[in-house]
Design a protein around this motif. Structure first.
Motif, PDB file in Angstrom:
ATOM      1  N   ILE A   1       0.830  -1.202   0.000  1.00  0.00           N
ATOM      2  CA  ILE A   1       0.000   0.000   0.000  1.00  0.00           C
ATOM      3  C   ILE A   1       0.868   1.257   0.000  1.00  0.00           C
ATOM      4  O   ILE A   1       0.579   2.237  -0.695  1.00  0.00           O
ATOM      5  CB  ILE A   1      -0.954   0.002   1.214  1.00  0.00           C
ATOM      6  CG1 ILE A   1      -2.053  -1.052   1.030  1.00  0.00           C
ATOM      7  CG2 ILE A   1      -1.580   1.370   1.425  1.00  0.00           C
ATOM      8  CD1 ILE A   1      -2.966  -1.210   2.225  1.00  0.00           C
ATOM      9  N   ILE A   2       1.952   1.233   0.764  1.00  0.00           N
ATOM     10  CA  ILE A   2       2.792   2.431   0.892  1.00  0.00           C
ATOM     11  C   ILE A   2       3.738   2.523  -0.304  1.00  0.00           C
ATOM     12  O   ILE A   2       4.741   1.816  -0.375  1.00  0.00           O
ATOM     13  CB  ILE A   2       3.588   2.407   2.210  1.00  0.00           C
ATOM     14  CG1 ILE A   2       2.627   2.389   3.401  1.00  0.00           C
ATOM     15  CG2 ILE A   2       4.519   3.617   2.301  1.00  0.00           C
ATOM     16  CD1 ILE A   2       3.302   2.277   4.745  1.00  0.00           C
ATOM     17  N   GLY A   3       3.403   3.395  -1.263  1.00  0.00           N
ATOM     18  CA  GLY A   3       4.225   3.619  -2.443  1.00  0.00           C
ATOM     19  C   GLY A   3       4.648   5.072  -2.523  1.00  0.00           C
ATOM     20  O   GLY A   3       5.170   5.640  -1.569  1.00  0.00           O
ATOM     21  N   SER A   4       4.383   5.713  -3.654  1.00  0.00           N
ATOM     22  CA  SER A   4       4.769   7.116  -3.826  1.00  0.00           C
ATOM     23  C   SER A   4       3.663   8.077  -3.418  1.00  0.00           C
ATOM     24  O   SER A   4       3.915   9.280  -3.280  1.00  0.00           O
ATOM     25  CB  SER A   4       5.151   7.378  -5.292  1.00  0.00           C
ATOM     26  OG  SER A   4       4.012   7.260  -6.147  1.00  0.00           O
ATOM     27  N   GLY A   5       2.436   7.571  -3.212  1.00  0.00           N
ATOM     28  CA  GLY A   5       1.308   8.456  -2.943  1.00  0.00           C
ATOM     29  C   GLY A   5       1.514   9.349  -1.730  1.00  0.00           C
ATOM     30  O   GLY A   5       1.184  10.534  -1.748  1.00  0.00           O
TER      31      GLY A   5
ATOM     32  N   ILE B   1      13.610   7.707  -4.240  1.00  0.00           N
ATOM     33  CA  ILE B   1      14.162   6.794  -5.236  1.00  0.00           C
ATOM     34  C   ILE B   1      13.810   5.357  -4.878  1.00  0.00           C
ATOM     35  O   ILE B   1      13.353   4.574  -5.709  1.00  0.00           O
ATOM     36  CB  ILE B   1      15.690   6.954  -5.336  1.00  0.00           C
ATOM     37  CG1 ILE B   1      16.052   8.362  -5.814  1.00  0.00           C
ATOM     38  CG2 ILE B   1      16.279   5.903  -6.278  1.00  0.00           C
ATOM     39  CD1 ILE B   1      17.534   8.653  -5.802  1.00  0.00           C
ATOM     40  N   VAL B   2      13.986   5.005  -3.606  1.00  0.00           N
ATOM     41  CA  VAL B   2      13.785   3.627  -3.163  1.00  0.00           C
ATOM     42  C   VAL B   2      12.322   3.192  -3.291  1.00  0.00           C
ATOM     43  O   VAL B   2      12.016   2.169  -3.921  1.00  0.00           O
ATOM     44  CB  VAL B   2      14.256   3.452  -1.707  1.00  0.00           C
ATOM     45  CG1 VAL B   2      13.917   2.050  -1.197  1.00  0.00           C
ATOM     46  CG2 VAL B   2      15.749   3.703  -1.599  1.00  0.00           C
ATOM     47  N   SER B   3      11.393   3.966  -2.715  1.00  0.00           N
ATOM     48  CA  SER B   3       9.980   3.552  -2.704  1.00  0.00           C
ATOM     49  C   SER B   3       9.370   3.503  -4.102  1.00  0.00           C
ATOM     50  O   SER B   3       8.794   2.476  -4.493  1.00  0.00           O
ATOM     51  CB  SER B   3       9.169   4.477  -1.796  1.00  0.00           C
ATOM     52  OG  SER B   3       9.466   4.221  -0.445  1.00  0.00           O
TER      53      SER B   3
ATOM     54  N   VAL C   1      -6.896   7.776  -2.730  1.00  0.00           N
ATOM     55  CA  VAL C   1      -7.256   6.400  -3.109  1.00  0.00           C
ATOM     56  C   VAL C   1      -6.049   5.687  -3.709  1.00  0.00           C
ATOM     57  O   VAL C   1      -5.803   4.501  -3.442  1.00  0.00           O
ATOM     58  CB  VAL C   1      -8.444   6.406  -4.089  1.00  0.00           C
ATOM     59  CG1 VAL C   1      -8.627   5.034  -4.727  1.00  0.00           C
ATOM     60  CG2 VAL C   1      -9.730   6.797  -3.364  1.00  0.00           C
ATOM     61  N   PHE C   2      -5.277   6.400  -4.511  1.00  0.00           N
ATOM     62  CA  PHE C   2      -4.059   5.834  -5.098  1.00  0.00           C
ATOM     63  C   PHE C   2      -3.149   5.248  -4.015  1.00  0.00           C
ATOM     64  O   PHE C   2      -2.519   4.208  -4.211  1.00  0.00           O
ATOM     65  CB  PHE C   2      -3.333   6.922  -5.882  1.00  0.00           C
ATOM     66  CG  PHE C   2      -2.012   6.483  -6.470  1.00  0.00           C
ATOM     67  CD1 PHE C   2      -1.966   5.701  -7.611  1.00  0.00           C
ATOM     68  CD2 PHE C   2      -0.820   6.861  -5.880  1.00  0.00           C
ATOM     69  CE1 PHE C   2      -0.752   5.301  -8.153  1.00  0.00           C
ATOM     70  CE2 PHE C   2       0.397   6.462  -6.412  1.00  0.00           C
ATOM     71  CZ  PHE C   2       0.431   5.686  -7.554  1.00  0.00           C
ATOM     72  N   SER C   3      -3.105   5.917  -2.866  1.00  0.00           N
ATOM     73  CA  SER C   3      -2.233   5.486  -1.776  1.00  0.00           C
ATOM     74  C   SER C   3      -2.715   4.223  -1.081  1.00  0.00           C
ATOM     75  O   SER C   3      -1.967   3.621  -0.304  1.00  0.00           O
ATOM     76  CB  SER C   3      -2.096   6.618  -0.744  1.00  0.00           C
ATOM     77  OG  SER C   3      -1.481   7.758  -1.310  1.00  0.00           O
ATOM     78  N   TYR C   4      -3.965   3.813  -1.326  1.00  0.00           N
ATOM     79  CA  TYR C   4      -4.520   2.607  -0.692  1.00  0.00           C
ATOM     80  C   TYR C   4      -4.552   1.393  -1.621  1.00  0.00           C
ATOM     81  O   TYR C   4      -4.913   0.298  -1.188  1.00  0.00           O
ATOM     82  CB  TYR C   4      -5.958   2.870  -0.243  1.00  0.00           C
ATOM     83  CG  TYR C   4      -6.126   3.737   0.990  1.00  0.00           C
ATOM     84  CD1 TYR C   4      -5.753   3.280   2.253  1.00  0.00           C
ATOM     85  CD2 TYR C   4      -6.695   5.004   0.908  1.00  0.00           C
ATOM     86  CE1 TYR C   4      -5.933   4.063   3.385  1.00  0.00           C
ATOM     87  CE2 TYR C   4      -6.888   5.793   2.033  1.00  0.00           C
ATOM     88  CZ  TYR C   4      -6.504   5.322   3.268  1.00  0.00           C
ATOM     89  OH  TYR C   4      -6.691   6.099   4.386  1.00  0.00           O
ATOM     90  N   LEU C   5      -4.206   1.566  -2.894  1.00  0.00           N
ATOM     91  CA  LEU C   5      -4.538   0.550  -3.890  1.00  0.00           C
ATOM     92  C   LEU C   5      -3.735  -0.750  -3.784  1.00  0.00           C
ATOM     93  O   LEU C   5      -4.047  -1.708  -4.468  1.00  0.00           O
ATOM     94  CB  LEU C   5      -4.389   1.133  -5.310  1.00  0.00           C
ATOM     95  CG  LEU C   5      -5.431   2.205  -5.660  1.00  0.00           C
ATOM     96  CD1 LEU C   5      -5.189   2.742  -7.063  1.00  0.00           C
ATOM     97  CD2 LEU C   5      -6.851   1.648  -5.542  1.00  0.00           C
ATOM     98  N   GLY C   6      -2.728  -0.797  -2.927  1.00  0.00           N
ATOM     99  CA  GLY C   6      -1.968  -2.034  -2.787  1.00  0.00           C
ATOM    100  C   GLY C   6      -2.618  -3.065  -1.890  1.00  0.00           C
ATOM    101  O   GLY C   6      -2.001  -4.093  -1.591  1.00  0.00           O
ATOM    102  N   PHE C   7      -3.871  -2.847  -1.482  1.00  0.00           N
ATOM    103  CA  PHE C   7      -4.531  -3.743  -0.524  1.00  0.00           C
ATOM    104  C   PHE C   7      -4.624  -5.178  -1.010  1.00  0.00           C
ATOM    105  O   PHE C   7      -4.689  -6.114  -0.214  1.00  0.00           O
ATOM    106  CB  PHE C   7      -5.952  -3.239  -0.220  1.00  0.00           C
ATOM    107  CG  PHE C   7      -6.936  -3.449  -1.338  1.00  0.00           C
ATOM    108  CD1 PHE C   7      -7.588  -4.649  -1.499  1.00  0.00           C
ATOM    109  CD2 PHE C   7      -7.204  -2.438  -2.242  1.00  0.00           C
ATOM    110  CE1 PHE C   7      -8.486  -4.854  -2.541  1.00  0.00           C
ATOM    111  CE2 PHE C   7      -8.097  -2.620  -3.282  1.00  0.00           C
ATOM    112  CZ  PHE C   7      -8.735  -3.829  -3.429  1.00  0.00           C
TER     113      PHE C   7
END
Length: 557
Positions: free
Chosen positions: A39-43, A323-325, A230-236
């Motif tokens: 869930i935790i990406g670039s958002g 860069i990493v995330s 919503v983009f920040s939650y999409l890894g569910f």
């Protein structure tokens, strides 16, 4: 999702057969950790500033509502994922319940959403990298500040996209082994940012000095769809993708799905509160309003704020994380894009050439196609802020079929084992489908019309596949999948007549918030009933289930 690939890479063989089966060695903590990390990406790197510009301090409400809406969608997939623990489930589930037309539509929309995710992660890294080189320029688009790629930015983006493909070809299994460390890094950084902001400065009057909700309800809901919430939650769905590899899916999958959204929701809300509270009141006063909030080096908003607070060490960590995330997420989604095209080919909804893999089991043609589509995405969406609404809408649109599949399969295969059974009958699926449609609508006409053009292109490709004999089935199952046409048409019309984002974007601005919400509810109920009524017969569904499970069992890990 790299964790899923790593786990899927380790398979056993069923006794007495040549069929591989997954090791059920992922416990509840591992499943939850994988979901949170996905869930935790670039958002989060941009969401706090963007949401503040859209909704002011009421962005806190936007984060909470966005989490609830995604949770409703996720719960329907929790049941489906434990019933059929197969890769590419978002593509395969509609195929089981509604046949080729519905599965192609869902698969194509999913493909478009996922294929554009690696590009947005590249844009995220390059926007933060503007501190060190001229990768982006600041512009105003639709009244909102954006940072678009420069010539140097485009050239670097091409190199980074090619790097994703190269690593997938040579070292994706090695990369999978270090993914847990990267997940730990991402969690560490975001928590350090929150604690540091709270400890350094907190100006409580920032929450009221320029209005708590300066843009009203309109701003609160626009922020959900377009600011990266919503983009920040999409890894569910990571917890669902790993459903076949956990020792107790009935317990572990719901905990992972619900827990990951709740945990990250709390983290995101705390970050938003910390961001607003730590802003220098003079900066806010100089901007004049939340919508015009800007400060030095806000191409990397969290790092810029850390610098303004005298936390230079934290700014350095954030520039490293930028860069990493995104790099982690971009690499993962490059892999997933090729796997989705592979699954579509297996379903018979895409050219069979996309099934081909090299000696390492990598679908290289799919990887090449993902690279090309990623580069094309930079042209109409040359900034993170412009692409985030499109990806959000496309992804949510692809997930929207889940509630419909859930309802259909309850009738088609009522006796099929359900390790996790969603309570409440039709209530949660209906709310999830309605919520999906509202998120797409809130993304605005500018995003919706581009998304629908992409969908139309998909239908053109489908016609070409049928004409060239690429479709494996004898029919498109048009009757069972016919609901996709009025659904997409209805969303398009309501968006055009509606008031998101503004009439200057080409829409008519003739609907109030209440009226548009009511129309979307009626559309959702109508399509839900149409899909449920015209679902495939139990016999047809069982045949597609057997086919999908057979193909999934022999796919390369």
């Amino acid at each position: 999702m790299t964790a899923a690939q790593d786990s899927q890479a380790s398979t056993d063989t069923k006794p007495g057969t040549d069929e591989p089966h997954l090791k059920r060695h992922v416990g509840v903590v591992g499943l939850l950790f994988a979901s949170v990390g996905s869930i935790i990406g670039s958002g989060w790197l941009f969401g706090a500033l963007n949401a503040s510009q859209q909704a002011g301090p009421a962005a806190i409400i936007s984060w909470a509502l966005g989490g609830v809406m995604i949770l409703l969608i996720a719960l329907t997939y929790a049941e489906l994922g434990t019933m059929f623990p197969v890769s590419g489930g978002v593509v395969r589930f509609p195929h089981m319940a509604f046949g080729h037309l519905a599965s192609f539509t869902s698969g194509w929309i999913t493909y478009v959403a996922i294929a554009t995710t690696a590009p947005i992660e590249v844009e995220a890294a390059l926007q933060y990298g503007t501190k060190y080189a001229h990768f982006t320029d600041a512009h105003t688009v639709g009244g909102q500040p954006v940072h678009t790629l420069t010539t140097l930015g485009f050239a670097t983006a091409v190199v980074l996209m090619a790097l994703f493909v190269g690593i997938n070809y040579y070292g994706v299994r090695w990369f999978a082994r270090i993914n847990n460390a990267l997940v730990g890094w991402k969690l560490f950084i975001i928590l350090v940012v929150i604690v540091s902001f709270f400890a350094t400065a907190f100006h409580g009057h920032n929450f009221s000095s320029h209005g708590f909700a300066p843009s009203g309800v309109h701003g609160v809901f626009t922020a959900i769809a377009t600011s990266g919430i919503v983009f920040s939650y999409l890894g569910f769905r990571q917890g669902i993708e790993l459903a076949g590899e956990t020792d107790n899916p009935k317990r572990n999958v719901p905990i992972a799905v619900v827990g990951s959204v709740l945990i990250t929701g709390v983290i995101y809300i705390l970050l938003q509160v910390a961001f607003i509270g730590s802003l220098n009141p003079a900066t806010l006063a100089h901007s004049g309003s939340w919508s015009k909030l800007a400060f030095t080096n806000d191409f990397g908003p969290l790092a810029a704020l850390a610098t303004a607070l005298g936390l230079g060490w934290l700014a350095v960590l954030l520039y490293i994380d930028a860069i990493v995330s995104p790099g982690d997420t971009g690499l993962i989604y490059t892999t997933i894009t090729s796997r989705i095209s592979f699954a579509m080919a297996r379903n018979g909804n895409a050219p069979r050439i996309l099934e081909r893999t090299n000696e390492n089991g990598v679908p290289m043609i799919g990887l090449g196609l993902a690279f090309v589509i990623g580069l094309v995405a930079f042209l109409p969406f040359p900034s993170w802020q412009q692409l985030v609404g499109f990806i959000t809408s496309a992804t949510v649109l692809s997930f929207a079929s889940g509630p419909l599949v859930h309802a259909a399969l309850r009738s088609q295969v009522p006796d099929h084992e359900r390790p996790f059974r969603l309570p409440g009958g039709h209530l949660i699926p209906v709310l999830a489908f309605w919520g999906s449609n509202m998120i797409v609508y809130w993304s605005g006409w500018t995003t919706v019309w581009k998304l629908m053009v992409a969908v139309l292109l998909g239908f053109v490709l489908l016609a070409a596949f049928v004409a060239s004999g690429q479709l494996k089935g004898k029919s498109l199952d048009v009757r069972a999948g016919l609901w996709v046409l009025p659904w997409l048409a209805g969303l398009t019309v309501i968006s055009y007549v509606g008031n998101y984002p503004e009439p200057t974007a080409g829409n008519l601005n003739n609907l109030s918030f209440g009226l548009s919400t009511g129309l979307l509810f009626l559309l959702s109920i109508g399509i839900y009933l149409l899909a449920y009524r015209n679902r495939l017969s139990p016999e047809e569904t069982q045949a597609y289930i057997d086919e999908s499970l057979t193909e999934a069992s022999v796919e390369p890990a």
